[in-house]
Scaffold this active site. Structure first.
Site, short mmCIF file in Angstrom:
data_model
loop_
_atom_site.label_atom_id
_atom_site.label_comp_id
_atom_site.label_asym_id
_atom_site.label_seq_id
_atom_site.Cartn_x
_atom_site.Cartn_y
_atom_site.Cartn_z
N GLY A 1 -49.84 23.05 104.66
CA GLY A 1 -50.84 22.98 105.72
C GLY A 1 -50.63 21.74 106.58
O GLY A 1 -50.72 21.80 107.81
N GLN B 1 -55.96 16.23 108.93
CA GLN B 1 -54.92 17.03 109.58
C GLN B 1 -55.30 17.31 111.03
O GLN B 1 -54.46 17.21 111.93
CB GLN B 1 -54.70 18.33 108.82
CG GLN B 1 -54.14 18.08 107.43
CD GLN B 1 -53.98 19.36 106.63
OE1 GLN B 1 -54.32 20.44 107.08
NE2 GLN B 1 -53.46 19.23 105.42
N ASP C 1 -58.40 16.08 97.50
CA ASP C 1 -57.40 16.81 96.70
C ASP C 1 -57.58 16.60 95.20
O ASP C 1 -56.87 17.20 94.39
CB ASP C 1 -55.99 16.39 97.12
CG ASP C 1 -55.67 16.85 98.54
OD1 ASP C 1 -56.30 17.82 99.00
OD2 ASP C 1 -54.81 16.23 99.19
C1 S3P Z 1 -53.88 15.82 104.33
C2 S3P Z 1 -55.21 15.96 104.58
C3 S3P Z 1 -56.13 16.72 103.72
C4 S3P Z 1 -55.53 17.01 102.34
C5 S3P Z 1 -54.10 17.43 102.44
C6 S3P Z 1 -53.25 16.39 103.13
C7 S3P Z 1 -53.05 15.06 105.28
O1 S3P Z 1 -56.43 17.94 104.34
O2 S3P Z 1 -56.28 18.00 101.68
O3 S3P Z 1 -53.57 17.66 101.14
O4 S3P Z 1 -51.92 14.66 104.93
O5 S3P Z 1 -53.51 14.83 106.41
P1 S3P Z 1 -57.55 18.03 105.52
O6 S3P Z 1 -57.22 17.05 106.53
O7 S3P Z 1 -57.45 19.41 106.05
O8 S3P Z 1 -58.84 17.80 104.81
#
Ligand code: S3P
Length: 437
Positions: A95, A169, A320
Site C-alpha cells: 500500500g 501515506q 501496525d
Molecule cells: C505507512 C503508513 C501506515 C502504515 C503502513 C506504512 C507509511 O499506513 O500502516 O504500514 O509508510 O506511510 P497509513 O498511512 O495508511 O495509516
C-alpha cells in the site's frame, strides 16, 4: 501454494540481535533518492518484497539502483526528471509503495497503469486519489481500488488538504506531489502520523515547514518546484518488526533479549508506551541520532502484563502493532480495550476481524464492539488453533508469536507474506530460542 507453519511452546527468547531496516523509511529513501540530483547512498535498506516493489518502480522510471557492498547507490533523475514507464507498475502487496508513487506520478504528464496483488487490489485508493485529483491528476476509472490508470500533469496546483483519516501515506502522497507544484502545498493532520517524509524531505534539501497547533494538530507545508540533492541515508531497525521479538520475549518465561539500533521516532513508539502501561520490562538504552531519526537499543525481559485501555488517539503511533498487541493482551491479567481501530479494517487484511478470529481460534475471549477490540487475558492461553492469515504478514507473525507461549501449538495457514516486511523472521526467531514445526 500456501505454506503453513506451526509455532510451539518455547523456552526463553534470549540473545542480542538486530532486525531489518524500517520499511517506511526504506520506501521513502528510494523515492527521494530517485527524485534527487546526484548519488544517494542507502545503508540498512530493508530488502523485502514491499520495498523491492518501490525499487523496481524507480528503476522503471529511470533511476539507477546499484548494490555496493552492503549499501545501495542510487543515481537520481532530479524532481521532474523521471522517464515515462513502458510497462504497468506492479506494487505487489505494498500500500505504501502504490500510494506514495501516485503522489510522484501526479507531477508527470503521462498515462500510467498501476496494479498489485489480490490483497492490495482490495485496498482503498480514493483516499489518495481525492486530493491528487484536486491538484490535477486525472483518474481514468471511477473506482476505489487498483488496477487503475491515471494521467498526471506538469501543471499541478498546490492545495491545502485536511486529512479525513489519520494516514501518513495520504499525507506523503500529497507532499510528494507538492514537490512538483508551484508555491506551497499544505497537509493538515488532526493527529500526528509518522513523519518520515517530512524529515527526509528536509534531509534531502527541500523546504518543509511544520506548524503544531495547541490541539496537537499539524500543518505541514512543502515548497514546490523543489530541488533535492543526493544524501547519505542510514535506515534504522524497524520498530514494527521488532515488536514481534519484544512480544515473544515478554510472554516466554526467563527471556532476556537485546535488540540493537531500533527507530525511536515518537510517531512510531506508541507500542512501547502501551507496553510500559501494561507493566512490561522494556528498557530503552543508548538513545542517539541516525541521519535525522532518533534510534536506540531495547532490552526486554519476560514480564507479567496487566490489561489496560488503549485510547483511540494512540492509534496512529502504533497502527501496525495492534495485531501483536492483541496477542499480548491474551496473556495479560484482565481486560485490554483497544479503541478506535477503524483503520485496521483496510490494511493488508481486515486486521480487526483477522485478529479477533485468530484469538478465538486459540481459545482467547475476544470481541469487536464497533471499532474497538476487547480481549480478556489469562495466565495460560490454550492455543491449538489454526489461524487464517488472509495474505497478511503481521497476522502471520502475531499468531506464530502466540504459539511460542501457548499450551498447544498454533498453525498459521500461510507464511509467504512475511517476506514483504521481515524475510528472516523465522530463522531469526529460531536462533533466539523459538520453536517451529
Ligand atoms: C505507512 C503508513 C501506515 C502504515 C503502513 C506504512 C507509511 O499506513 O500502516 O504500514 O509508510 O506511510 P497509513 O498511512 O495508511 O495509516
Amino acid at each position: 501454494m500456501q505454506q503453513p507453519l506451526t509455532a510451539r511452546r518455547s523456552s526463553a527468547i534470549s540473545g542480542h540481535v538486530t532486525v531489518p531496516g524500517d520499511k517506511s523509511i526504506s520506501h521513502r529513501a528510494l523515492i527521494l533518492a530517485s527524485l534527487a540530483t546526484g548519488t544517494t547512498r542507502i545503508d540498512g535498506l530493508l530488502e523485502a518484497e514491499d520495498v523491492l516493489a518501490t525499487a523496481r518502480a524507480m528503476e522503471t522510471l529511470g533511476a539507477s539502483v546499484k548494490r555496493e557492498g552492503d549499501a545501495l547507490q542510487i543515481l537520481g533523475r532530479g524532481v521532474g526528471g523521471l522517464c515515462p514507464p513502458e510497462t504497468v507498475l506492479d506494487f505487489g502487496n505494498s500500500g505504501t509503495a502504490s500510494r506514495l508513487m501516485l503522489g510522484v506520478l501526479a507531477g508527470y504528464p503521462w498515462r500510467v497503469s498501476l496494479t498489485g496483488d489480490e490483497s492490495l487490489c482490495r485496498r482503498p485508493m480514493k483516499r489518495v486519489l481525492r486530493p491528487l485529483s484536486a491538484m490535477g491528476l486525472v483518474v481514468e476509472d471511477d473506482k476505489d481500488t487498483l488496477p487503475l490508470t491515471v494521467v498526471g500533469t506538469d501543471d499541478l496546483l498546490p492545495i491545502i488538504y485536511e486529512l479525513p483519516v489519520p494516514s501518513a501515506q495520504v499525507k506523503s502522497a500529497v507532499l510528494l506531489a507538492g514537490l512538483h507544484a508551484p508555491g506551497k502545498t499544505t497537509v493538515i493532520e488532526p493527529l500526528p502520523t509518522r513523519d518520515h517524509t517530512e524529515r527526509m524531505l528536509r534531509y534531502f534539501g527541500a523546504e518543509v515547514n511544520v506548524a503544531i497547533g495547541e490541539d496537537d494538530s499539524r500543518a505541514i507545508t512543502v515548497t514546490g518546484d523543489a530541488e533535492l540533492r543526493g544524501a547519505h541515508v542510514v535506515v534504522p531497525g524497524d520498530p514494527s518488526s521488532a515488536a514481534f521479538l519484544v512480544a515473544a520475549a515478554l510472554v516466554c518465561p526467563g527471556s532476556d533479549l537485546m535488540i540493537a539500533n531500533i527507530l525511536l521516532n515518537p510517531t512510531r513508539t506508541g507500542f512501547l508506551r502501551t507496553l510500559k502501561e501494561m507493566g512490561a520490562d522494556v528498557e530503552i538504552l543508548n538513545e542517539r541520532d541516525a541521519a535525522g531519526e532518533p534510534v536506540g537499543d531495547l532490552r526486554v525481559r519476560s514480564s507479567a502484563l496487566k490489561g489496560i485501555r488503549v485510547a483511540p488517539e494512540r492509534a496512529p503511533s502504533m497502527i501496525d502493532e495492534y495485531p501483536i498487541l492483541a496477542v499480548l493482551a491474551a496473556f495479560a491479567e484482565g481486560e485490554t480495550r483497544m479503541e478506535g481501530l477503524g483503520e485496521l479494517k483496510v490494511k493488508e487484511s481486515d486486521r480487526l476481524a483477522a485478529a479477533a478470529a485468530g484469538l478465538a481460534a486459540c481459545g482467547v475471549a475476544a470481541r469487536i464492539e464497533g471499532d474497538d477490540l476487547i480481549v480478556t487475558g489469562a495466565q495460560t492461553v490454550r492455543g491449538g488453533g489454526s489461524v487464517e492469515t488472509h495474505m497478511d504478514h503481521r497476522i502471520a507473525m502475531s499468531f506464530l508469536t502466540l504459539g511460542f507461549a501457548s499450551e498447544e501449538p498454533v498453525v498459521v495457514d500461510d507464511i509467504r507474506m512475511i517476506a514483504t516486511s521481515f524475510p528472516n523472521f523465522v530463522p531469526l526467531m529460531g536462533s533466539l530460542g523459538a520453536r517451529f514445526g
